[in-house]
Scaffold this motif. Structure first.
Motif, PDB file in Angstrom:
ATOM      1  N   THR A 111       5.038  10.834  -1.566  1.00  0.00           N
ATOM      2  CA  THR A 111       4.795   9.868  -2.645  1.00  0.00           C
ATOM      3  C   THR A 111       6.032   9.674  -3.516  1.00  0.00           C
ATOM      4  OG1 THR A 111       3.889  11.638  -4.067  1.00  0.00           O
ATOM      5  CG2 THR A 111       2.317  10.371  -2.739  1.00  0.00           C
ATOM      6  N   SER A 112       7.205  10.000  -2.991  1.00  0.00           N
ATOM      7  CA  SER A 112       8.437   9.909  -3.779  1.00  0.00           C
ATOM      8  C   SER A 112       8.909   8.482  -3.963  1.00  0.00           C
ATOM      9  CB  SER A 112       9.549  10.714  -3.095  1.00  0.00           C
ATOM     10  OG  SER A 112       9.865  10.137  -1.829  1.00  0.00           O
ATOM     11  N   GLY A 156       5.058   8.990  -7.163  1.00  0.00           N
ATOM     12  CA  GLY A 156       3.721   9.548  -7.291  1.00  0.00           C
ATOM     13  C   GLY A 156       2.619   8.522  -7.219  1.00  0.00           C
ATOM     14  N   SER A 157       2.974   7.231  -7.205  1.00  0.00           N
ATOM     15  CA  SER A 157       1.943   6.185  -7.260  1.00  0.00           C
ATOM     16  C   SER A 157       1.558   5.635  -5.903  1.00  0.00           C
ATOM     17  CB  SER A 157       2.434   5.030  -8.143  1.00  0.00           C
ATOM     18  OG  SER A 157       3.564   4.395  -7.559  1.00  0.00           O
ATOM     19  N   MET A 158       2.372   5.895  -4.856  1.00  0.00           N
ATOM     20  CA  MET A 158       2.100   5.271  -3.563  1.00  0.00           C
ATOM     21  C   MET A 158       2.516   6.209  -2.436  1.00  0.00           C
ATOM     22  SD  MET A 158       3.305   1.526  -2.135  1.00  0.00           S
ATOM     23  CE  MET A 158       5.039   1.967  -2.121  1.00  0.00           C
ATOM     24  N   TYR A 159       1.674   6.295  -1.401  1.00  0.00           N
ATOM     25  CA  TYR A 159       1.961   7.123  -0.231  1.00  0.00           C
ATOM     26  C   TYR A 159       2.811   6.339   0.766  1.00  0.00           C
ATOM     27  CZ  TYR A 159       1.221   9.532   4.217  1.00  0.00           C
ATOM     28  OH  TYR A 159       1.400  10.157   5.427  1.00  0.00           O
ATOM     29  N   LEU A 268      -3.937  14.782  -2.784  1.00  0.00           N
ATOM     30  CA  LEU A 268      -4.256  13.359  -2.953  1.00  0.00           C
ATOM     31  C   LEU A 268      -5.047  12.860  -1.761  1.00  0.00           C
ATOM     32  CD1 LEU A 268      -2.183  11.404  -1.025  1.00  0.00           C
ATOM     33  CD2 LEU A 268      -0.539  12.434  -2.567  1.00  0.00           C
ATOM     34  N   ARG A 269      -5.729  11.741  -1.945  1.00  0.00           N
ATOM     35  CA  ARG A 269      -6.440  11.072  -0.853  1.00  0.00           C
ATOM     36  C   ARG A 269      -5.532   9.986  -0.282  1.00  0.00           C
ATOM     37  NH1 ARG A 269     -11.266  10.590   1.309  1.00  0.00           N
ATOM     38  NH2 ARG A 269     -12.195  12.012  -0.201  1.00  0.00           N
ATOM     39  N   PRO A 274     -10.158   8.358   5.433  1.00  0.00           N
ATOM     40  CA  PRO A 274     -11.013   9.425   4.909  1.00  0.00           C
ATOM     41  C   PRO A 274     -10.239  10.718   4.685  1.00  0.00           C
ATOM     42  CG  PRO A 274     -11.319   9.233   7.270  1.00  0.00           C
ATOM     43  CD  PRO A 274     -10.399   8.109   6.872  1.00  0.00           C
ATOM     44  N   ASP A 275      -8.976  10.753   5.123  1.00  0.00           N
ATOM     45  CA  ASP A 275      -8.193  11.985   5.053  1.00  0.00           C
ATOM     46  C   ASP A 275      -7.547  12.173   3.693  1.00  0.00           C
ATOM     47  OD1 ASP A 275      -8.892  12.329   7.667  1.00  0.00           O
ATOM     48  OD2 ASP A 275      -6.941  11.724   8.480  1.00  0.00           O
ATOM     49  N   GLU A 276      -7.196  13.432   3.429  1.00  0.00           N
ATOM     50  CA  GLU A 276      -6.488  13.812   2.213  1.00  0.00           C
ATOM     51  C   GLU A 276      -5.189  14.501   2.607  1.00  0.00           C
ATOM     52  OE1 GLU A 276     -10.262  14.788  -0.697  1.00  0.00           O
ATOM     53  OE2 GLU A 276      -9.875  16.112   1.018  1.00  0.00           O
ATOM     54  N   LEU A 277      -4.315  14.682   1.619  1.00  0.00           N
ATOM     55  CA  LEU A 277      -3.027  15.312   1.886  1.00  0.00           C
ATOM     56  C   LEU A 277      -2.862  16.532   1.006  1.00  0.00           C
ATOM     57  CD1 LEU A 277      -0.588  14.645   3.760  1.00  0.00           C
ATOM     58  CD2 LEU A 277       0.580  13.826   1.724  1.00  0.00           C
TER      59      LEU A 277
END
Length: 345
Positions: A111-112, A156-159, A268-269, A274-277
């Motif tokens: 998310t950097s 931190g705002s976007m994967y 985070l989701r 449906p997965d999380e990190l």
């Protein structure tokens, strides 16, 4: 033939036609086994064994996550530390341009805001793109890439999955630990876990026999990633990966107990999923079980690793062939994990 045997055989078939060696390691309820198929290379090569070493590609990132958690547990850094505070002192004027600080946690969760690859890597990799695209990208070029990088958006705002980000994280951990990445990883992770055949060294005369990697039937040179080893330089045997994954199940006690728990904390989701990190690891809840998994590939190898603490189950699937369009080896590895847990996912 039981259901697990069928799933393992399906993984071996999924590696065809180019793989000559396949290893599938399975742990269930405290018991482990490593099943090996084929030979290390075409022709009259030695048989694949539990000690045969495969390139892991992006599965290396899980080792970087554990190293990060270890340094954080020891108080040598914090997950919220800004990247610029962990750069080598003479690199700091060259840092990434970002409206807000990029933090170590951002690197470990993709998310950097950094792109997938460093600026300048593609242009320099053209001559070796089909074989060893990272080979010419060393420390000096990583430093130059930082100076050319601008992050648009708030960290931190976007994967966005980034080899650049986790590779940079590995370099920052090495700087903090005072050793090159491979040496620091060995000292803090590999030796404590007893992973004797695991290394970041492209060529090591002391390691067991390594499988030759293939891409569409063509033998590939040894994978080299000098500037971003934390993103993809680790290679390991089936036996070592089994021990590594069992450690994540809590089946082995030691100084890495807290870091092993930290890498499994959901952070985070993932969007549209449906997965999380967690720290690098993907996490999925299904069928009453929790599954953690990651995949990896180089030009000549494909890897899947996964584990389920609730099911006391772990699986590593390794093949000495690079990924192919429409290939199912990674999915087949996941199916072995699903079958071993005994629940539909």
């Amino acid at each position: 033939m039981n259901e697990l045997d069928t799933a393992v055989r399906a993984a071996v078939r999924a590696a065809a036609p180019y793989a000559t060696a396949v290893t599938v390691a399975v742990a269930r309820e405290g018991q482990g086994e490593v099943r090996c198929f084929g030979r290390l290379a075409r022709g009259r090569a030695a048989a694949c064994t539990p000690d045969t070493v495969f390139e892991l590609g992006s599965v290396s990132k899980t080792f970087t996550a554990l190293l990060l958690a270890d340094l954080a547990t020891r108080g040598e850094l914090a997950l919220d530390d800004p990247v610029e505070h962990r750069l080598p002192p003479d690199w700091r004027p060259m840092t990434v341009r970002s409206a807000e600080p990029i933090r170590l946690l951002h690197l470990a969760t993709h998310t950097s805001g950094l792109p997938g690859l460093p600026p300048g890597l593609l242009a320099g990799a053209v001559p070796t793109w089909q074989t060893n695209p990272y080979a010419a990208f060393g420390d000096d070029r990583l430093r130059a890439a930082l100076a050319r990088t601008t992050v648009r958006g708030r960290p931190g705002s976007m994967y966005r999955y980034s080899n650049y980000g986790v590779g940079l994280l590995g370099r920052l951990l090495a700087e903090t630990g005072g050793l090159p990445y491979g040496e620091l990883l060995a000292k803090r992770v590999l030796v404590p876990l007893g992973l004797d055949a695991t290394t970041c060294a492209p060529d090591s005369p002391d390691s067991p026999s390594r499988a030759t990697g293939y891409r569409r039937g063509r033998a590939m040179p040894t994978w080299r990633i000098p500037g971003l080893p934390g993103a993809g330089a680790v290679r390991a045997s089936g036996s070592d990966l089994l021990r590594y994954l069992q450690a994540h199940l809590g089946l082995e006690e030691g100084e890495l107990g807290t870091p092993l728990a930290e890498v499994q904390r959901v952070r985070l989701r993932l969007p549209h999923s449906p997965d999380e990190l967690c720290l690098v690891w993907n996490h999925r809840r299904s069928g009453g079980r929790e599954l953690y998994f990651h995949t990896g590939a180089t030009r000549g190898f494909t890897a899947f690793v996964g584990f389920s603490p609730t099911g006391a189950t772990a699986v590593a699937a390794l093949a000495n062939t690079g990924p192919k369009r429409g290939g199912r080896f990674v999915q087949a590895g996941y199916e072995v994990l699903r079958t071993a847990t005994g629940r539909s996912t």
